[in-house]
Design a protein around this motif. Structure first.
Motif, PDB file in Angstrom:
ATOM      1  N   SER A 124       0.839  -1.194   0.000  1.00  8.28           N
ATOM      2  CA  SER A 124       0.000   0.000   0.000  1.00  8.28           C
ATOM      3  C   SER A 124       0.874   1.243   0.000  1.00  8.28           C
ATOM      4  O   SER A 124       1.834   1.353   0.773  1.00  8.28           O
ATOM      5  N   VAL A 125       0.539   2.211  -0.850  1.00  6.37           N
ATOM      6  CA  VAL A 125       1.329   3.439  -0.944  1.00  6.37           C
ATOM      7  C   VAL A 125       0.578   4.666  -0.446  1.00  6.37           C
ATOM      8  O   VAL A 125       1.129   5.764  -0.426  1.00  6.37           O
ATOM      9  N   SER A 126      -0.675   4.507  -0.021  1.00  5.09           N
ATOM     10  CA  SER A 126      -1.474   5.638   0.446  1.00  5.09           C
ATOM     11  C   SER A 126      -1.601   5.605   1.966  1.00  5.09           C
ATOM     12  O   SER A 126      -2.085   4.621   2.530  1.00  5.09           O
ATOM     13  N   PRO A 127      -1.203   6.675   2.668  1.00  6.92           N
ATOM     14  CA  PRO A 127      -1.387   6.686   4.127  1.00  6.92           C
ATOM     15  C   PRO A 127      -2.856   6.693   4.538  1.00  6.92           C
ATOM     16  O   PRO A 127      -3.197   6.191   5.612  1.00  6.92           O
ATOM     17  N   LYS A 128      -3.734   7.253   3.715  1.00 12.67           N
ATOM     18  CA  LYS A 128      -5.171   7.213   4.029  1.00 12.67           C
ATOM     19  C   LYS A 128      -5.662   5.771   4.056  1.00 12.67           C
ATOM     20  O   LYS A 128      -6.394   5.367   4.968  1.00 12.67           O
ATOM     21  N   ALA A 129      -5.258   5.004   3.060  1.00 10.88           N
ATOM     22  CA  ALA A 129      -5.676   3.603   3.005  1.00 10.88           C
ATOM     23  C   ALA A 129      -4.988   2.772   4.078  1.00 10.88           C
ATOM     24  O   ALA A 129      -5.624   1.956   4.754  1.00 10.88           O
ATOM     25  N   SER A 130      -3.694   2.961   4.245  1.00 12.17           N
ATOM     26  CA  SER A 130      -2.930   2.155   5.197  1.00 12.17           C
ATOM     27  C   SER A 130      -3.378   2.390   6.630  1.00 12.17           C
ATOM     28  O   SER A 130      -3.415   1.458   7.436  1.00 12.17           O
ATOM     29  N   ALA A 131      -3.714   3.648   6.967  1.00 12.28           N
ATOM     30  CA  ALA A 131      -4.179   3.941   8.322  1.00 12.28           C
ATOM     31  C   ALA A 131      -5.466   3.197   8.639  1.00 12.28           C
ATOM     32  O   ALA A 131      -5.728   2.869   9.799  1.00 12.28           O
ATOM     33  N   MET A 132      -6.272   2.923   7.614  1.00 12.28           N
ATOM     34  CA  MET A 132      -7.531   2.196   7.791  1.00 12.28           C
ATOM     35  C   MET A 132      -7.351   0.698   7.581  1.00 12.28           C
ATOM     36  O   MET A 132      -8.317  -0.010   7.270  1.00 12.28           O
ATOM     37  N   GLY A 133      -6.143   0.191   7.746  1.00 16.91           N
ATOM     38  CA  GLY A 133      -5.913  -1.229   7.545  1.00 16.91           C
ATOM     39  C   GLY A 133      -6.075  -1.660   6.110  1.00 16.91           C
ATOM     40  O   GLY A 133      -6.358  -2.831   5.835  1.00 16.91           O
ATOM     41  N   GLU A 134      -5.922  -0.709   5.179  1.00 14.00           N
ATOM     42  CA  GLU A 134      -6.077  -0.947   3.741  1.00 14.00           C
ATOM     43  C   GLU A 134      -7.495  -1.354   3.357  1.00 14.00           C
ATOM     44  O   GLU A 134      -7.717  -1.929   2.281  1.00 14.00           O
ATOM     45  N   ALA A 135      -8.469  -1.046   4.218  1.00 14.76           N
ATOM     46  CA  ALA A 135      -9.882  -1.274   3.879  1.00 14.76           C
ATOM     47  C   ALA A 135     -10.366  -0.060   3.100  1.00 14.76           C
ATOM     48  O   ALA A 135     -11.027   0.827   3.632  1.00 14.76           O
ATOM     49  N   PHE A 136     -10.038  -0.029   1.810  1.00 13.00           N
ATOM     50  CA  PHE A 136     -10.170   1.203   1.022  1.00 13.00           C
ATOM     51  C   PHE A 136     -10.910   1.009  -0.292  1.00 13.00           C
ATOM     52  O   PHE A 136     -11.134   1.971  -1.021  1.00 13.00           O
ATOM     53  N   TYR A 137     -11.294  -0.211  -0.618  1.00 16.11           N
ATOM     54  CA  TYR A 137     -11.853  -0.474  -1.940  1.00 16.11           C
ATOM     55  C   TYR A 137     -13.240   0.139  -2.138  1.00 16.11           C
ATOM     56  O   TYR A 137     -13.657   0.368  -3.268  1.00 16.11           O
ATOM     57  N   ALA A 138     -13.959   0.415  -1.059  1.00 17.28           N
ATOM     58  CA  ALA A 138     -15.254   1.085  -1.171  1.00 17.28           C
ATOM     59  C   ALA A 138     -15.193   2.502  -0.625  1.00 17.28           C
ATOM     60  O   ALA A 138     -16.216   3.176  -0.559  1.00 17.28           O
ATOM     61  N   VAL A 139     -14.004   2.961  -0.243  1.00 13.27           N
ATOM     62  CA  VAL A 139     -13.847   4.266   0.402  1.00 13.27           C
ATOM     63  C   VAL A 139     -13.213   5.290  -0.521  1.00 13.27           C
ATOM     64  O   VAL A 139     -13.657   6.439  -0.601  1.00 13.27           O
ATOM     65  N   GLY A 140     -12.166   4.905  -1.236  1.00 14.47           N
ATOM     66  CA  GLY A 140     -11.387   5.851  -2.024  1.00 14.47           C
ATOM     67  C   GLY A 140     -12.195   6.553  -3.096  1.00 14.47           C
ATOM     68  O   GLY A 140     -12.868   5.906  -3.903  1.00 14.47           O
ATOM     69  N   ASN A 141     -12.123   7.893  -3.117  1.00  8.04           N
ATOM     70  CA  ASN A 141     -12.803   8.677  -4.144  1.00  8.04           C
ATOM     71  C   ASN A 141     -11.929   9.832  -4.634  1.00  8.04           C
ATOM     72  O   ASN A 141     -12.436  10.821  -5.147  1.00  8.04           O
ATOM     73  N   SER A 142     -10.617   9.691  -4.440  1.00  9.58           N
ATOM     74  CA  SER A 142      -9.678  10.709  -4.900  1.00  9.58           C
ATOM     75  C   SER A 142      -8.588  10.028  -5.717  1.00  9.58           C
ATOM     76  O   SER A 142      -8.690   8.846  -6.052  1.00  9.58           O
ATOM     77  N   ALA A 143      -7.511  10.761  -6.017  1.00  5.67           N
ATOM     78  CA  ALA A 143      -6.502  10.242  -6.935  1.00  5.67           C
ATOM     79  C   ALA A 143      -5.884   8.927  -6.464  1.00  5.67           C
ATOM     80  O   ALA A 143      -5.590   8.050  -7.282  1.00  5.67           O
ATOM     81  N   ASP A 144      -5.690   8.770  -5.143  1.00  4.97           N
ATOM     82  CA  ASP A 144      -5.031   7.539  -4.689  1.00  4.97           C
ATOM     83  C   ASP A 144      -5.931   6.314  -4.755  1.00  4.97           C
ATOM     84  O   ASP A 144      -5.471   5.197  -4.502  1.00  4.97           O
ATOM     85  N   ALA A 145      -7.200   6.472  -5.127  1.00  2.00           N
ATOM     86  CA  ALA A 145      -8.046   5.309  -5.380  1.00  2.00           C
ATOM     87  C   ALA A 145      -7.544   4.512  -6.578  1.00  2.00           C
ATOM     88  O   ALA A 145      -7.868   3.326  -6.724  1.00  2.00           O
ATOM     89  N   ILE A 146      -6.742   5.144  -7.438  1.00  2.00           N
ATOM     90  CA  ILE A 146      -6.161   4.457  -8.590  1.00  2.00           C
ATOM     91  C   ILE A 146      -5.409   3.201  -8.158  1.00  2.00           C
ATOM     92  O   ILE A 146      -5.415   2.181  -8.852  1.00  2.00           O
ATOM     93  N   PHE A 147      -4.767   3.244  -6.990  1.00  2.00           N
ATOM     94  CA  PHE A 147      -3.947   2.129  -6.526  1.00  2.00           C
ATOM     95  C   PHE A 147      -4.771   1.026  -5.848  1.00  2.00           C
ATOM     96  O   PHE A 147      -4.201   0.031  -5.401  1.00  2.00           O
ATOM     97  N   TYR A 148      -6.084   1.184  -5.770  1.00  2.00           N
ATOM     98  CA  TYR A 148      -6.948   0.211  -5.098  1.00  2.00           C
ATOM     99  C   TYR A 148      -8.121  -0.140  -6.014  1.00  2.00           C
ATOM    100  O   TYR A 148      -8.055  -1.139  -6.722  1.00  2.00           O
ATOM    101  N   ASN A 149      -9.157   0.660  -6.018  1.00  2.00           N
ATOM    102  CA  ASN A 149     -10.307   0.446  -6.896  1.00  2.00           C
ATOM    103  C   ASN A 149     -10.414   1.631  -7.839  1.00  2.00           C
ATOM    104  O   ASN A 149     -10.855   2.711  -7.436  1.00  2.00           O
ATOM    105  N   PRO A 150     -10.011   1.476  -9.093  1.00  2.00           N
ATOM    106  CA  PRO A 150      -9.995   2.622 -10.008  1.00  2.00           C
ATOM    107  C   PRO A 150     -11.371   3.237 -10.258  1.00  2.00           C
ATOM    108  O   PRO A 150     -11.458   4.386 -10.688  1.00  2.00           O
TER     109      PRO A 150
END
Length: 337
Positions: free
Chosen positions: A40-66
């Protein structure tokens, strides 16, 4: 109607792929290559235990769920990330997205990995066995050792609730060169075309949403006489704003609970859970936990947001506890235009 049918087809295909892979994948642990793409390269995602596939809605969502970048509310969104990984390995990653309104959202990304100093070796001639009992000679630091990934992303809202997206990228890894006692050598470099795809659906109930994605889909890499798989990941994530149960009308506070269910072709299943509390769009406090990990477990982080010259700037930090090795720190700067 046609758009909804198209999206339903994608969702069914992803579900079928996950089920099929689960049936035929025979617990092939640690049998993949280019595993740098799993970090994981995003601190927002990593801080949440990488539970980010339904959360990310900014540029770093590219690295999880585009598909997540289709939900950005800004014309431009840029994310610059630094990860201080284990064993003196460092990651630099950047992503930028451009919201084209009804034409969808276009994104680009680049990631580089610095493996630090790697000492090369060469095999000895059998006649040198008494002089070099370990069977090799050190040849000094290797040059041009590292990994990288770069590519394009496109995502679009099929409806106010549904989003789809995908990445097409080039991933490469340079591992130096083998030297043999007869003077010959062989370079250990590999480059592959890699695909990611994802979908995201917001039910509208308490901001409950779920996403699905497949990452690192590619053909195999052949090293010597062995075919090595890419580290394919199937992910299904859910998220909900718990604050909506307290105050339905308030937009000043958010309490997001997220959970991701992960299936790998090189490891057994994992579950990641995380929480994010955001107050007045000024400060975010995050925490998370990853199950079934050898060295990783809990993580936490903070995000600070402000406005400058009409643009929004966000700084995020995360701390991940790692057994045996040094703990991992991540830092990012995000800004929107």
């Amino acid at each position: 109607m046609k758009s909804n049918k198209f999206l339903l087809t994608i969702v069914i295909t992803l579900i079928f792929g996950i089920n099929s892979f689960a049936q035929v994948g025979l617990n092939k642990l640690a049998q993949s290559t280019m595993n740098f793409m799993l970090v994981s390269v995003s601190p927002k995602a990593s801080a949440m235990g990488e539970a980010f596939y339904a959360v990310g809605n900014s540029a770093d969502a590219i690295f999880y769920n585009p598909a997540g970048i289709a939900n950005t509310n800004n014309t431009f969104d840029v994310s610059l990330n630094f990860t201080q990984w284990i064993a003196d390995i460092n990651y630099l990653a950047g992503a930028a997205v451009y919201n084209m309104d009804s034409y969808g959202t276009l994104g680009i990304h680049v990631m580089t990995v610095d493996y630090g100093e790697i000492i090369g070796t060469t095999l000895i001639d059998p006649s040198q066995q008494s002089q070099y009992p370990d069977g090799y000679i050190e040849t000094g630091p290797l040059s041009n050792v590292g990994a990288y990934s770069f590519g394009l992303t496109y995502a679009k809202k099929i409806s106010p609730q549904f989003s789809i997206g995908g990445n097409i990228r080039i991933a490469g890894q340079n591992l130096g060169e083998n030297h043999f006692f007869d003077g010959t050598g062989r370079k250990n470099n590999a480059t592959k075309l890699v695909f990611d795809a994802g979908v995201l659906y917001n039910t509208g109930f308490k901001d409950f949403r779920f996403g699905m994605a497949i990452r690192n889909f590619s053909s195999q890499i052949k090293r010597e006489e062995i075919d090595e798989q890419m580290p394919i990941v199937f992910a299904m994530g859910t998220a909900i704003n718990l604050w909506k149960f307290i105050d339905e009308s308030s937009n000043n506070q958010q309490l997001t609970l997220a959970a991701d269910f992960m299936h790998y072709n090189n490891y057994s299943e994992r579950v990641n859970v995380g929480i994010d509390y955001t107050f007045m769009n000024l400060i975010s406090l995050r925490a998370g936990y990853q199950s079934n990990r050898d060295i990783a477990s809990w993580s936490a982080g903070i995000g600070l947001q402000t406005e400058f010259a009409g643009n929004r700037i966000e700084v995020n930090y995360s701390y991940s506890y790692i057994k045996i090795f040094d703990n991992v720190n991540r830092l990012s700067v995000n800004f929107t235009l």
